[in-house]
Motif scaffolding. Structure first.
Motif, PDB file in Angstrom:
ATOM      1  N   GLU A 159       0.978  -1.125   0.059  1.00  0.00           N
ATOM      2  CA  GLU A 159      -0.099  -0.037  -0.121  1.00  0.00           C
ATOM      3  C   GLU A 159       0.895   1.413   0.004  1.00  0.00           C
ATOM      4  OE1 GLU A 159      -3.857   0.334   2.335  1.00  0.00           O
ATOM      5  OE2 GLU A 159      -2.195   1.003   3.572  1.00  0.00           O
ATOM      6  N   VAL A 160       0.736   1.951  -1.092  1.00  0.00           N
ATOM      7  CA  VAL A 160       1.271   3.428  -1.089  1.00  0.00           C
ATOM      8  C   VAL A 160       0.596   4.470  -0.541  1.00  0.00           C
ATOM      9  CG1 VAL A 160       2.798   4.961  -2.657  1.00  0.00           C
ATOM     10  CG2 VAL A 160       2.608   2.591  -3.297  1.00  0.00           C
ATOM     11  N   LEU A 161       1.012   5.162   0.593  1.00  0.00           N
ATOM     12  CA  LEU A 161       0.280   6.088   1.076  1.00  0.00           C
ATOM     13  C   LEU A 161       0.516   7.518   0.389  1.00  0.00           C
ATOM     14  CD1 LEU A 161       0.499   5.306   5.108  1.00  0.00           C
ATOM     15  CD2 LEU A 161      -1.377   4.621   3.228  1.00  0.00           C
ATOM     16  N   HIS A 162      -0.488   8.151  -0.200  1.00  0.00           N
ATOM     17  CA  HIS A 162      -0.298   9.497  -0.836  1.00  0.00           C
ATOM     18  C   HIS A 162      -1.186  10.467  -0.009  1.00  0.00           C
ATOM     19  CE1 HIS A 162       1.213   8.324  -4.690  1.00  0.00           C
ATOM     20  NE2 HIS A 162       0.607   6.908  -4.507  1.00  0.00           N
ATOM     21  N   SER A 163      -1.211  11.610  -0.405  1.00  0.00           N
ATOM     22  CA  SER A 163      -1.905  12.697   0.572  1.00  0.00           C
ATOM     23  C   SER A 163      -3.425  12.432   0.361  1.00  0.00           C
ATOM     24  CB  SER A 163      -1.397  14.156   0.140  1.00  0.00           C
ATOM     25  OG  SER A 163      -1.591  14.438  -1.186  1.00  0.00           O
ATOM     26  N   ASP A 164      -3.589  12.038  -0.744  1.00  0.00           N
ATOM     27  CA  ASP A 164      -5.009  12.039  -1.233  1.00  0.00           C
ATOM     28  C   ASP A 164      -5.725  10.576  -0.832  1.00  0.00           C
ATOM     29  OD1 ASP A 164      -3.388  11.051  -3.169  1.00  0.00           O
ATOM     30  OD2 ASP A 164      -4.849  11.075  -4.777  1.00  0.00           O
ATOM     31  N   LYS A 193       6.031  12.148  -3.897  1.00  0.00           N
ATOM     32  CA  LYS A 193       4.740  12.352  -3.571  1.00  0.00           C
ATOM     33  C   LYS A 193       3.763  11.618  -2.780  1.00  0.00           C
ATOM     34  CE  LYS A 193       4.158  15.042  -7.867  1.00  0.00           C
ATOM     35  NZ  LYS A 193       3.462  15.271  -9.239  1.00  0.00           N
ATOM     36  N   TYR A 194       4.525  10.561  -2.261  1.00  0.00           N
ATOM     37  CA  TYR A 194       3.938   9.420  -1.129  1.00  0.00           C
ATOM     38  C   TYR A 194       4.818   9.888   0.157  1.00  0.00           C
ATOM     39  CZ  TYR A 194       7.895   7.045  -2.589  1.00  0.00           C
ATOM     40  OH  TYR A 194       9.212   6.224  -2.955  1.00  0.00           O
ATOM     41  N   SER A 195       3.989   9.273   1.107  1.00  0.00           N
ATOM     42  CA  SER A 195       4.612   9.358   2.439  1.00  0.00           C
ATOM     43  C   SER A 195       5.231   7.971   2.942  1.00  0.00           C
ATOM     44  CB  SER A 195       3.785   9.854   3.617  1.00  0.00           C
ATOM     45  OG  SER A 195       2.591   9.002   3.774  1.00  0.00           O
TER      46      SER A 195
END
Length: 101
Positions: free
Chosen positions: A8-13, A64-66
């Motif tokens: 799972e890639v955590l993005h701001s959206d 762009k991902y955390s």
């Protein structure tokens, strides 16, 4: 053998679920370096942040991902995992003592 890595890639959206593929020797598990190399091939330049939870953080803070979190590995082999909820449900439905006539 093939190993599908679910992560799972955590993005701001919001999170985005993806998969990667590794080729391993039979019975072995992916190593930290194999996972990092797999992510690099997918254009994610990461470093391991939490070994226990399998969380990776981007090397470049401008990405762009955390974080990236591995959720599961699928090698095609069956893994036995006790389903506690199912066991509890069955235990509650079955009579505790034999019923008399």
């Amino acid at each position: 053998m093939e190993c599908i890595v679910h992560f799972e890639v955590l993005h701001s959206d919001g999170p985005k679920e993806l998969r990667g593929l590794l080729f391993l020797d039979k019975g072995s598990k992916p190593t930290e370096s194999q996972l990092i190399e797999m992510f690099k091939d997918m254009k994610f330049d990461v470093t391991l942040a939490d070994r226990e939870k399998l969380v990776f953080k981007p090397v470049n803070s401008r990405d762009k991902y955390s974080s990236i979190r591995i959720t599961s590995f699928d090698t095609g082999e069956e893994d036995f995992k006790e389903d506690r909820e199912l066991k509890s449900l069955i235990g509650n439905l079955l009579p505790q003592r034999p019923t008399g006539i």
